[in-house]
Scaffold this active site. Structure first.
Site, PDB file in Angstrom:
ATOM      1  N   HIS A  96     -27.976 -58.719  49.002  1.00 45.62           N
ATOM      2  CA  HIS A  96     -29.290 -59.234  49.372  1.00 45.62           C
ATOM      3  C   HIS A  96     -29.347 -59.635  50.848  1.00 45.62           C
ATOM      4  CE1 HIS A  96     -30.550 -60.345  44.956  1.00 45.62           C
ATOM      5  NE2 HIS A  96     -30.585 -59.052  45.206  1.00 45.62           N
TER       6      HIS A  96
ATOM      7  N   ASN B 188     -37.743 -51.358  37.609  1.00 44.22           N
ATOM      8  CA  ASN B 188     -37.477 -50.266  38.550  1.00 44.22           C
ATOM      9  C   ASN B 188     -38.708 -49.785  39.316  1.00 44.22           C
ATOM     10  OD1 ASN B 188     -34.738 -50.156  37.961  1.00 44.22           O
ATOM     11  ND2 ASN B 188     -35.004 -48.684  36.298  1.00 44.22           N
TER      12      ASN B 188
END
Length: 325
Positions: free
Chosen positions: A190, A93
């Protein structure tokens, strides 16, 4: 006999009521804030639009943040919490972006409707708005999530990884109630965004001890090597959808077909028959079986957005998204 029949019928009706109430109480619904904060969704959308006008790359950041939130402890805004050893500090993250957009929206919502709109719902709506503002179709986002009470870096251990095989990706998605079509569809996010060289440069030089990954288009390799020099440039960023990184479209899938997928896990979607079929359907190559990527993306996002939803005492409405109450 009549008494027995009536009692059975009464029990059946009572059970149906209990089931109905439970399902409704634990779930989300479209228009949850229609009466308590009617301008909630418009406030969030205008906030997202304002930030994207300044930096359109934040769209991919917000979409990815929602994904990372839902895959760990469910869609409960646990990824937003700041502090020692919270999810935000986990390696997977560290490159998340867009926290300031969520904070900005929360500030405005607290001014308009104090203590009403959860950070988890803000993130879900912001992800949708990011897709729409990047050229994708809209969808209705069920709301009513509460924010979680827990955020631990140690829980961030099963996010899909850039080197995962299709089988591993399938297992990780199935564990969240998502099927193979959901996998191919959601990874299609994506179509916007970038990846750091460190997550795929192993494909460019000595992949199997004998040069670059053979699944990469040979004419594409020098371009990637220039962007990601060997033994350096690990933090350099490369578009995940070459030639269309800011537009939500199907060119990402076309790049997979042409050996121009950036991540190993992405290119594998074309190399595995069970996932290749869905890539082909989104590219219009399967005739009557073809699918609309933008339509199906919204459906899969709703499914993902209902993973591990917190309601009632299981959650709270945070005053500040980065901190528990």
């Amino acid at each position: 006999m009549d008494g027995v029949f009536i009692n059975k019928r009464f029990i059946m009706i009572a059970l149906l009521c209990i089931v109905s109430t439970t399902v409704h109480g634990q779930g989300t619904r479209v228009g949850f804030y229609a009466t308590t904060c009617p301008k909630a969704e418009s406030i969030i959308k205008s906030t997202v639009q304002s930030h994207l006008n300044s930096d359109p790359t934040l769209a991919a950041g917000l979409l990815r943040m929602h994904f990372h939130d839902c895959f760990v402890q469910g869609c409960d805004a646990s990824v937003l919490v700041t502090g020692s050893a919270t999810e935000k500090t986990a390696f997977a993250n560290l490159e998340l972006r867009g926290f300031e957009v969520i904070d900005d929206a929360k500030t405005q919502l607290e001014a308009a409707c104090p203590g009403v709109v959860s950070c988890a719902d803000i993130l879900a709506l912001a992800a949708r708005d990011s897709v729409v503002l990047s050229g994708g179709l809209s969808w209705q986002v069920p709301t009513g999530r509460k924010d979680g009470h827990v955020s631990q870096a140690s829980d961030v251990n099963n996010l899909p990884a850039p080197t995962d095989s299709v089988d591993v990706q399938k297992q990780k998605f199935a564990a969240k109630g998502l099927n193979t079509q959901d996998l191919v569809t959601l990874v299609g996010g994506h179509t916007i965004g970038t990846a750091a060289c460190q997550f795929f440069s192993n494909r460019l030089y000595n992949f199997t001890g004998n040069g670059p990954d053979p699944s990469i288009d040979p004419s594409f390799v020098p371009q990637l090597q220039a962007l990601c020099p060997q033994n350096s440039g690990g933090s350099n960023r490369v578009p995940l959808d070459t030639g269309s990184q800011l537009k939500f479209d199907t060119s990402y899938y076309a790049n997979l077909k042409n050996g121009r997928g950036i991540l190993e896990s992405d290119e594998e979607l074309w190399n595995d028959a069970s996932t290749k079929m869905f890539v082909q359907r989104y590219l219009g190559l399967r005739g009557v079986l073809d699918l609309s990527f933008s339509v199906e993306f919204g459906k899969s996002m709703v499914k993902m957005g209902n993973i591990g939803v917190k309601t009632g005492a299981d959650g709270e409405i945070r005053k500040i998204c980065s901190a528990f109450n």
